[in-house]
Design an enzyme around this catalytic site. Structure first.
Site, short mmCIF file in Angstrom:
data_model
loop_
_atom_site.label_atom_id
_atom_site.label_comp_id
_atom_site.label_asym_id
_atom_site.label_seq_id
_atom_site.Cartn_x
_atom_site.Cartn_y
_atom_site.Cartn_z
N GLY A 196 0.84 -1.19 0.00
CA GLY A 196 0.00 0.00 0.00
C GLY A 196 0.87 1.24 0.00
N ASN A 209 -2.37 -4.30 3.89
CA ASN A 209 -3.40 -4.07 2.89
C ASN A 209 -3.84 -5.43 2.32
OD1 ASN A 209 -3.57 -0.91 1.82
ND2 ASN A 209 -1.72 -1.44 2.96
N GLU A 255 -7.61 -2.46 5.12
CA GLU A 255 -6.32 -2.44 5.80
C GLU A 255 -6.50 -2.83 7.26
OE1 GLU A 255 -4.09 1.19 5.25
OE2 GLU A 255 -5.32 1.73 3.51
#
Length: 306
Positions: A196, A209, A255
């Site tokens: 990410g 992520n 996330e």
């Protein structure tokens, strides 16, 4: 559990006690049907079976409908097996199949192909082209064709019939405990850890992520308390679904900050069980206020018992 994807690969031997439907979520209403299937099968020297469809028929009739499902095919298979189903027919909803009338479906599929001797359907189940088959038709045909049939009434929760739609609505609203109660198990999402923007690590809250299945239904945008399974370990975590509005316009992301965890897990499979809702997605006026709220969320997550 035997999985059959093509009818021509199935050789009917032992008679079947069967139910038909999508069984998306395998919620407690579905579980009620399965328990009855298993009981009837055991008492009458039959085997229990589910006939379901992949992909969902709605994708055929409404190709523009952005349908998301509670279960991936692997998740559904696991849940059906866990509930004791002996045969799973995964039928493609192709043109020859969906053009069968209700009567043709009973004769050609249930009797001739599958040797069904008992059929259980939900309270609102229809089948066949233009929904030409229903419980009344089954009751009419059953005596002559030698199969039993019964209709299972809906199971209620908080005054509403439990359905896959009701579960999705609860998840979309962040009502995790309500959704889990209707499911009879804890809702989960599985995916692969991908790279990410790595903003979280700069403020002391690194996140993993998660790339999820494109058809998997995600709870509504916001923050959640989750149970995390990765590398064979179980941890507490705080998960965010949203666009990270504090740091600008972003694509939707999933996330998770895993408490007391500091290992490289890029490319690893990760699963999260949703246990409770923390708050809706918030656009903070800066990273300082975001960090303060994350600290509050962390404490709530640590205090949560599971």
């Amino acid at each position: 559990m035997k999985i059959i994807q093509r009818f021509q690969d199935y050789e009917p031997q032992t008679p079947l006690a069967l139910s038909i439907g999508m069984f998306d979520g395998v919620h407690i209403g579905h579980q009620t049907i399965i328990r009855q299937l298993n009981t009837i099968a055991a008492e009458n020297r039959m085997e229990s079976a589910i006939l379901t469809f992949w992909p969902h028929p709605r994708t055929i009739f409404n190709p523009d409908d952005d349908l998301k499902l509670l279960n991936t095919i692997d998740e559904k298979t696991y849940l059906l097996q866990k509930n004791g189903v002996q045969h799973l027919f995964l039928k493609e909803f192709d043109a020859p199949f969906r053009n069968l009338t209700g009567e043709e479906f009973v004769h050609e599929i249930l009797i001739r192909t599958l040797n069904v001797k008992h059929l259980i359907v939900g309270h609102d189940h229809t089948f066949g082209k233009n929904k030409s088959g229903d419980f009344a038709l089954l009751e009419k045909m059953a005596p002559d064709l030698g199969f039993g049939v019964q209709q299972v009434q809906a199971v209620d929760y908080l005054g509403k019939h439990i359905s896959s739609t009701q579960v999705r609505n609860a998840l979309a609203a962040g009502n995790i405990k309500e959704a889990n109660a209707m499911l009879g198990y804890v809702y989960s999402v599985t995916g692969t850890v991908v790279h990410g923007k790595k903003i979280g690590r700069t403020i002391g809250f690194p996140t993993a992520n998660i790339a999820t299945d494109a058809l998997k239904f995600l709870p509504g945008k916001g923050a959640y308390i989750v149970e995390v399974f990765v590398l064979g370990e179980r941890h507490k975590g705080m998960l965010s679904i949203g666009h990270n509005p504090t740091i600008g316009e972003n694509a939707l992301s999933v996330e998770v900050h895993i408490l007391d965890f500091d290992r490289d897990i890029y490319g690893e499979k990760i699963s999260v069980n949703f246990r409770d809702f923390l708050h809706e997605e918030i656009k903070f006026d800066g990273l300082e206020s975001l960090t303060a709220r994350l600290a509050e969320d962390e404490q709530l997550t640590r205090d949560f018992l599971f």
